[in-house]
Design a protein around this motif. Structure first.
Motif, PDB file in Angstrom:
ATOM      1  N   VAL A 118       0.822  -1.212   0.000  1.00 57.38           N
ATOM      2  CA  VAL A 118       0.000   0.000   0.000  1.00 57.38           C
ATOM      3  C   VAL A 118       0.856   1.263   0.000  1.00 57.38           C
ATOM      4  O   VAL A 118       0.623   2.184  -0.785  1.00 57.38           O
ATOM      5  CB  VAL A 118      -0.965   0.010   1.209  1.00 57.38           C
ATOM      6  N   PHE A 119       1.848   1.320   0.880  1.00 56.52           N
ATOM      7  CA  PHE A 119       2.621   2.553   1.077  1.00 56.52           C
ATOM      8  C   PHE A 119       4.057   2.470   0.580  1.00 56.52           C
ATOM      9  O   PHE A 119       4.865   3.348   0.867  1.00 56.52           O
ATOM     10  CB  PHE A 119       2.611   2.946   2.554  1.00 56.52           C
ATOM     11  N   VAL A 120       4.415   1.439  -0.129  1.00 52.65           N
ATOM     12  CA  VAL A 120       5.707   1.168  -0.751  1.00 52.65           C
ATOM     13  C   VAL A 120       6.868   1.273   0.232  1.00 52.65           C
ATOM     14  O   VAL A 120       7.270   0.272   0.797  1.00 52.65           O
ATOM     15  CB  VAL A 120       5.930   2.022  -2.021  1.00 52.65           C
ATOM     16  N   SER A 121       7.445   2.421   0.478  1.00 54.79           N
ATOM     17  CA  SER A 121       8.690   2.499   1.249  1.00 54.79           C
ATOM     18  C   SER A 121       8.502   2.385   2.755  1.00 54.79           C
ATOM     19  O   SER A 121       9.450   2.078   3.474  1.00 54.79           O
ATOM     20  CB  SER A 121       9.438   3.790   0.924  1.00 54.79           C
ATOM     21  N   ILE A 122       7.295   2.582   3.255  1.00 55.04           N
ATOM     22  CA  ILE A 122       7.084   2.520   4.705  1.00 55.04           C
ATOM     23  C   ILE A 122       7.297   1.095   5.230  1.00 55.04           C
ATOM     24  O   ILE A 122       7.849   0.907   6.313  1.00 55.04           O
ATOM     25  CB  ILE A 122       5.698   3.088   5.086  1.00 55.04           C
ATOM     26  N   GLY A 123       6.910   0.079   4.465  1.00 54.44           N
ATOM     27  CA  GLY A 123       7.089  -1.310   4.893  1.00 54.44           C
ATOM     28  C   GLY A 123       8.548  -1.686   5.110  1.00 54.44           C
ATOM     29  O   GLY A 123       8.918  -2.138   6.195  1.00 54.44           O
ATOM     30  N   PRO A 124       9.414  -1.497   4.085  1.00 58.86           N
ATOM     31  CA  PRO A 124      10.829  -1.824   4.295  1.00 58.86           C
ATOM     32  C   PRO A 124      11.502  -0.950   5.361  1.00 58.86           C
ATOM     33  O   PRO A 124      12.357  -1.433   6.106  1.00 58.86           O
ATOM     34  CB  PRO A 124      11.467  -1.580   2.920  1.00 58.86           C
ATOM     35  N   LEU A 125      11.118   0.314   5.460  1.00 58.86           N
ATOM     36  CA  LEU A 125      11.692   1.171   6.501  1.00 58.86           C
ATOM     37  C   LEU A 125      11.329   0.645   7.891  1.00 58.86           C
ATOM     38  O   LEU A 125      12.183   0.565   8.780  1.00 58.86           O
ATOM     39  CB  LEU A 125      11.211   2.612   6.346  1.00 58.86           C
ATOM     40  N   LEU A 126      10.076   0.275   8.068  1.00 52.83           N
ATOM     41  CA  LEU A 126       9.642  -0.275   9.351  1.00 52.83           C
ATOM     42  C   LEU A 126      10.379  -1.575   9.655  1.00 52.83           C
ATOM     43  O   LEU A 126      10.809  -1.813  10.783  1.00 52.83           O
ATOM     44  CB  LEU A 126       8.127  -0.494   9.346  1.00 52.83           C
ATOM     45  N   TYR A 127      10.558  -2.410   8.649  1.00 55.82           N
ATOM     46  CA  TYR A 127      11.297  -3.668   8.812  1.00 55.82           C
ATOM     47  C   TYR A 127      12.727  -3.385   9.284  1.00 55.82           C
ATOM     48  O   TYR A 127      13.231  -4.027  10.210  1.00 55.82           O
ATOM     49  CB  TYR A 127      11.307  -4.446   7.496  1.00 55.82           C
ATOM     50  N   LEU A 128      13.392  -2.410   8.660  1.00 58.84           N
ATOM     51  CA  LEU A 128      14.767  -2.067   9.050  1.00 58.84           C
ATOM     52  C   LEU A 128      14.831  -1.552  10.483  1.00 58.84           C
ATOM     53  O   LEU A 128      15.750  -1.892  11.233  1.00 58.84           O
ATOM     54  CB  LEU A 128      15.341  -1.013   8.097  1.00 58.84           C
ATOM     55  N   VAL A 129      13.863  -0.745  10.872  1.00 59.57           N
ATOM     56  CA  VAL A 129      13.851  -0.201  12.234  1.00 59.57           C
ATOM     57  C   VAL A 129      13.651  -1.317  13.252  1.00 59.57           C
ATOM     58  O   VAL A 129      14.407  -1.433  14.222  1.00 59.57           O
ATOM     59  CB  VAL A 129      12.746   0.877  12.376  1.00 59.57           C
ATOM     60  N   VAL A 130      12.648  -2.158  13.028  1.00 57.20           N
ATOM     61  CA  VAL A 130      12.374  -3.244  13.971  1.00 57.20           C
ATOM     62  C   VAL A 130      13.558  -4.201  14.024  1.00 57.20           C
ATOM     63  O   VAL A 130      13.982  -4.625  15.100  1.00 57.20           O
ATOM     64  CB  VAL A 130      11.064  -3.978  13.589  1.00 57.20           C
ATOM     65  N   LYS A 131      14.116  -4.527  12.869  1.00 58.12           N
ATOM     66  CA  LYS A 131      15.276  -5.428  12.814  1.00 58.12           C
ATOM     67  C   LYS A 131      16.465  -4.802  13.556  1.00 58.12           C
ATOM     68  O   LYS A 131      17.152  -5.479  14.321  1.00 58.12           O
ATOM     69  CB  LYS A 131      15.645  -5.706  11.363  1.00 58.12           C
ATOM     70  N   GLY A 132      16.708  -3.514  13.350  1.00 60.06           N
ATOM     71  CA  GLY A 132      17.825  -2.839  14.019  1.00 60.06           C
ATOM     72  C   GLY A 132      17.698  -2.841  15.521  1.00 60.06           C
ATOM     73  O   GLY A 132      18.656  -3.115  16.232  1.00 60.06           O
ATOM     74  N   PHE A 133      16.501  -2.548  16.028  1.00 64.12           N
ATOM     75  CA  PHE A 133      16.321  -2.534  17.462  1.00 64.12           C
ATOM     76  C   PHE A 133      16.277  -3.929  18.058  1.00 64.12           C
ATOM     77  O   PHE A 133      16.685  -4.128  19.188  1.00 64.12           O
ATOM     78  CB  PHE A 133      15.072  -1.736  17.852  1.00 64.12           C
ATOM     79  N   SER A 134      15.813  -4.934  17.307  1.00 62.19           N
ATOM     80  CA  SER A 134      15.815  -6.294  17.840  1.00 62.19           C
ATOM     81  C   SER A 134      17.231  -6.824  17.936  1.00 62.19           C
ATOM     82  O   SER A 134      17.563  -7.563  18.839  1.00 62.19           O
ATOM     83  CB  SER A 134      14.943  -7.230  16.993  1.00 62.19           C
ATOM     84  N   LYS A 135      18.125  -6.439  17.016  1.00 63.75           N
ATOM     85  CA  LYS A 135      19.534  -6.831  17.120  1.00 63.75           C
ATOM     86  C   LYS A 135      20.160  -6.189  18.343  1.00 63.75           C
ATOM     87  O   LYS A 135      20.950  -6.797  19.030  1.00 63.75           O
ATOM     88  CB  LYS A 135      20.311  -6.388  15.876  1.00 63.75           C
ATOM     89  N   GLU A 136      19.773  -4.929  18.634  1.00 68.13           N
ATOM     90  CA  GLU A 136      20.329  -4.246  19.791  1.00 68.13           C
ATOM     91  C   GLU A 136      19.950  -4.977  21.073  1.00 68.13           C
ATOM     92  O   GLU A 136      20.770  -5.195  21.943  1.00 68.13           O
ATOM     93  CB  GLU A 136      19.815  -2.808  19.846  1.00 68.13           C
ATOM     94  N   GLN A 137      18.691  -5.407  21.179  1.00 64.51           N
ATOM     95  CA  GLN A 137      18.271  -6.127  22.374  1.00 64.51           C
ATOM     96  C   GLN A 137      18.975  -7.462  22.474  1.00 64.51           C
ATOM     97  O   GLN A 137      19.390  -7.883  23.541  1.00 64.51           O
ATOM     98  CB  GLN A 137      16.755  -6.336  22.342  1.00 64.51           C
ATOM     99  N   GLY A 138      19.172  -8.138  21.325  1.00 66.51           N
ATOM    100  CA  GLY A 138      19.874  -9.424  21.322  1.00 66.51           C
ATOM    101  C   GLY A 138      21.321  -9.269  21.733  1.00 66.51           C
ATOM    102  O   GLY A 138      21.868 -10.083  22.444  1.00 66.51           O
ATOM    103  N   ALA A 139      21.970  -8.177  21.294  1.00 65.28           N
ATOM    104  CA  ALA A 139      23.374  -7.957  21.649  1.00 65.28           C
ATOM    105  C   ALA A 139      23.516  -7.646  23.122  1.00 65.28           C
ATOM    106  O   ALA A 139      24.477  -8.022  23.757  1.00 65.28           O
ATOM    107  CB  ALA A 139      23.947  -6.805  20.806  1.00 65.28           C
ATOM    108  N   GLY A 140      22.520  -6.966  23.701  1.00 64.37           N
ATOM    109  CA  GLY A 140      22.596  -6.639  25.116  1.00 64.37           C
ATOM    110  C   GLY A 140      22.403  -7.861  26.009  1.00 64.37           C
ATOM    111  O   GLY A 140      22.848  -7.890  27.124  1.00 64.37           O
TER     112      GLY A 140
END
Length: 142
Positions: A118-140
């Motif tokens: 529906v919104f083209v770039s919002i989906g991949p951007l959201l995926y990158l944000v969630v993935k980035g923060f989930s890696k941070e929690q995993g590293a901690g």
């Protein structure tokens, strides 16, 4: 008394040795910082573009579907829309492959693919944000 000093020296050595190891907390600290840095730019872009999209949609005089149909009616704007959706398809393929390599179920990326449709770039951007923060929690945690 000598036994206590020996035991103390052994305990100190056991506690200090990991700190001196080049892979000790420095790696997890760098992983946290790296994950945070990876998530910050997509987060800023996501928030700014989502706010702009919401504002534009609130000011629009036609529905999103009518707008899409109008764009597809002219060759020049249809070319841009087709180009965007080719990139969206590539982003969906990338999200699928990345998700698969992380051994997560397909259902985990369905919301991102739906948002991308529906919104083209919002989906991949959201995926990158969630993935980035989930890696941070995993590293901690390690």
């Amino acid at each position: 008394m000598a036994l206590d000093k020996e035991r103390y020296a052994t305990q100190v050595a056991e506690n200090i040795t990991p700190l001196l190891s080049p892979t000790y907390s420095y790696v997890s600290l760098l992983a946290k910082e790296g994950a945070m840095k990876k998530a910050v730019l997509p987060l800023i872009v996501l928030l700014a573009f989502t706010a702009y999209t919401a504002f534009a949609m609130s000011q629009a005089e036609q529905s999103l579907i009518d707008f899409g149909i109008e764009l597809m009616s002219d060759l020049d704007t249809a070319q841009v829309v087709i180009d965007l959706y080719i990139l969206a398809a590539l982003a969906c393929i990338w999200m699928y492959q990345d998700n698969k390599s992380r051994k997560k179920p397909f259902i985990a990326i369905v919301p991102y693919i739906a948002i991308t449709a529906v919104f083209v770039s919002i989906g991949p951007l959201l995926y990158l944000v969630v993935k980035g923060f989930s890696k941070e929690q995993g590293a901690g945690a390690t």
